[in-house]
Enzyme design. Structure first.
Site, short mmCIF file in Angstrom:
data_model
loop_
_atom_site.label_atom_id
_atom_site.label_comp_id
_atom_site.label_asym_id
_atom_site.label_seq_id
_atom_site.Cartn_x
_atom_site.Cartn_y
_atom_site.Cartn_z
N LEU A 162 -2.90 7.50 -1.45
CA LEU A 162 -1.55 7.41 -0.92
C LEU A 162 -1.34 6.13 -0.08
O LEU A 162 -2.10 5.86 0.82
CB LEU A 162 -1.28 8.64 -0.04
CG LEU A 162 0.13 8.76 0.48
CD1 LEU A 162 1.11 8.92 -0.67
CD2 LEU A 162 0.23 9.92 1.45
N ASP A 163 -0.29 5.39 -0.39
CA ASP A 163 0.11 4.21 0.38
C ASP A 163 -0.94 3.09 0.34
O ASP A 163 -0.92 2.19 1.18
CB ASP A 163 0.41 4.57 1.84
CG ASP A 163 1.54 5.59 1.94
OD1 ASP A 163 2.39 5.62 1.04
OD2 ASP A 163 1.58 6.34 2.92
#
Lengths: 279, 279, 279, 279
Positions: free
Chosen positions: B222-223
């Site tokens: 994520l990210d």
């Protein structure tokens, strides 16, 4: 080694240029091209290593010129180990001069500064600290022709290749520029806004919300030369003229240093009154 | 036509590529190359016209792949007249979705948007105004596998090539990404600062003076995907969390639109978890 | 004269403060107030002239403290003719130090710098040029307690009121900060991204498109102190780590100089781990 | 409730104003003041709550005007629950219009838009989608007086308080402005650079490295009205005129939206051809 070439656009130019580098055993490190469709011009900047290059150093320039001739264009060649000799012209303000001297000393700007010329004497101690020859050439309307001659003699004596106007605040005459034409200036406005004198005062009067600085090559038409770099700074109603001047110093020195570095790294190409900046 | 190639660096690559274009009668419009010295990789993006090209259209891709194979690299080819089919995933917030639909309609983004998927129904009227098919696929932790399957089916049905997460606020599972991997997301912080949930609240708590937005390719971490574009906005102590959110909307939609345009114009190349953006 | 006051919010505070100034015959030049609704706090900064003020100079501070007590808050008073004595801590890099010394000399920063401390000797000549006392206090893990004691003694001897870490690259211990707490640092990242060591290397690894610098007050939690100013700079895939470092120098010195000026002009108020900057 | 006051500067004005609020039982939420020393003017913006205010609503304006008279100045009063009726003038381009309609609908701009007037019909469907009355008033040099009369009638009929020129591309006559004077315009250049027609073409010709947009109040002197907000965008030699136009759209709509929000939140004060923006 950096090769810059401008010529009329036609097919296969990238291939021709890169082929020339390859056939001579050069290795391209960076290559950047631009086609100005309206002008029908092709601009190219190629940076390549010449270890084991097939041509001896002194034969490269003639070969490049022959190539450019064949393409109907013009080429410039720069050996990365040749450090240009640059003179800085200043007046009373120190911020741009100090900044350039510090960046030179720290290795950020690949140039040497053997000479500073100013029309006032205040900056002499600063130059002495940096071990740079300082020449004061006062300038009045009456003395201008003579003073400019003195300056040209100094440039010749110090074998200067580039002049940087670091808040010089004087206009170089057409006669001067005819004899020495590679000059970069920093103007303390966001050109073409506020050409000419006292841009911060006029910016304040107009109530702008952003001020700027413009680094450009000098031409005879004041403040009309090809723009290399522009920087900006936000201002508001609390800022007096002196705040604009103070904030402006930061944006001026940044625009000038960036433009100068771009020029020195041969990332700027000038044509038709404008620049292509291969950054 | 745009050709993107990544391969191990060695001499004469520019010459080889541009020679291939020239020998087939193509005319290079733009050419940009980059050598990642540390990685020993050469990246090239060449845009060329194929009027009068020596190869028939269906023979170009095989030829390019053969060239890439010979160089030990990988190539991607894009015909400018092929307009990609893009699905936008959204949730409740309209600013990014509206912005992308408007930019598509006005011709600023060379894509078509046949499908919008959202986990809430609020944005249906907006999509109807733009004549775009809207599918609401609600998402709960329990329903996630099934919901993602529904979404994958919709993507297949609409022959989607790219998914854009326009404030979708849901994390796509690794299983989803395995089956559909070209996804661009907008994260409302200046990554790697404030990964994860509620970045504006945490930015406010930390008392930062600048907020940002990051458009990036989506990976399972994520990210952490390759960053395409980042934009920033100044804030001050007068800004409450809701002001950060409001100011953030402008910087989010700008970062996302820019990143998407760069992607669609094939100006982005991804390698080793990062991007080269030939802008 | 500048008065800063923080107290619990309640009606009529602006009236009370400005009334106190008016009744004593002061003339308010600038007044700025902020209410942090969440915290229930009122912050005020009032700049006023004291020509013909009704209280003798030495009676102003007690009167202000009495006023603050009555409001259950805390006040700070600053006479504009008192120029603070500031020590700069540095290491080997000159850019921030030179910038601050030059800004001080040119009158841009209302402070005096009687002392520079560094853990290396390289910057001694620069300090000598500016006529500033330079003390080299080497620092090893083993010698740290003793070295910090030496530094504290130097601060006391030179009657220093503020320490600026201009790329000092050492972490001050909690013991040091307990005895001298007014310290401003420049961190070469966009906090809270890339706390700790080598932020440019990590920014390059992450492939960010923007780098930044953060000027903040120093607290025991490294890089977690109240942020005063943040500046940013765009980067791209052509920038190597050394380019990030080079570009970063410009944004670092700008963030530090701005933060320091804001602090010296008493435009910064610190509360609850954050700042209100009345700019 | 927001009170804006301009009057000649003299001591104790902040005390007087805040005292008036306090004595009537108002609680100041924000207060910002500015003294233009050169002009000898004091500007003040005070935002205060009127729950439990000592004066009935209809008595506040007379009391404020009496206060302003006593100070020899002028006051403006704004009740936050009064949502101004705004007309948007447009031509063919949709970006600014759509942006304003969306921001209004999403609650970001505290205004209502009952009327859009355009000199072409293209934007009618967009207005219909947003449920806004669209009136097409074609404009030729010959029909201008009549057309402007029609527009003034429409403004009166819809009880419009503010006109926003969202890329209207027509110059309002002095006669129009005499009868309706509160008009905000977006000009697609960084004023005072490139006043008048085709600023992007002229910016391209000049080879600038930054373009901008300026939101300003309209006066009879074209492009010379008080500036509220200016935004900028970087460009380079690869950008053709159409790229400047495309990039410009983003900076135009941002400048206009910000300026309009500042105006609607009564954060702008106009005096002597300039603005103070209490942001």
């Amino acid at each position: 080694m950096i090769l810059q070439l401008i010529c009329p656009d036609r097919p296969a130019l990238v291939s021709e240029l890169s082929g020339w580098v390859a056939v001579n055993g050069g290795n391209i490190l960076h290559a950047d091209h631009h086609t100005d469709v309206g002008a029908g011009l092709f601009l190219s900047r190629i940076e390549f290593g010449i270890e084991g290059f097939g041509l001896p150093r002194e034969a490269i320039a003639p070969a490049v010129n022959a190539l450019a001739d064949r393409l109907g264009g013009q080429a410039q060649l720069h050996f990365s180990d040749e450090i240009p000799r640059v003179a800085i012209f200043a007046s009373k303000q120190s911020h741009c001069l100090l900044d350039l001297l510090w960046r030179t000393r720290s290795g950020e700007l690949p140039m040497q500064v053997p000479l500073v010329i100013a029309n006032h004497s205040q900056l002499e101690p600063l130059c002495r600290e940096f071990g740079v020859c300082f020449e004061c050439v006062p300038m009045t309307p009456a003395s201008k022709p003579e003073a400019e001659q003195t300056m040209l003699d100094l440039l010749a004596e110090h074998r200067i290749e580039l002049v940087v106007l670091a808040k010089y605040m004087q206009v170089l005459s057409g006669a001067f520029l005819e004899r020495f034409s590679t000059v970069i200036n920093i103007h303390h406005s966001f050109l073409p806004a506020f050409k000419g004198a006292q841009p911060y005062h006029r910016a304040w009067d107009r109530g702008v919300k952003v001020i700027g600085a413009t680094a450009h090559y000098v031409t005879e038409d004041l403040d009309d030369g090809p723009i290399i770099e522009q920087t900006i700074e936000h201002v508001n109603h609390r800022d007096e003229v002196e705040d604009l001047i103070r904030k402006g110093r930061d944006t001026e020195r940044l625009a000038l240093a960036r433009a100068l570095r771009l020029h020195l790294c041969r990332q700027v190409m000038v044509y038709r009154g404008r620049t292509a900046v291969f950054a």
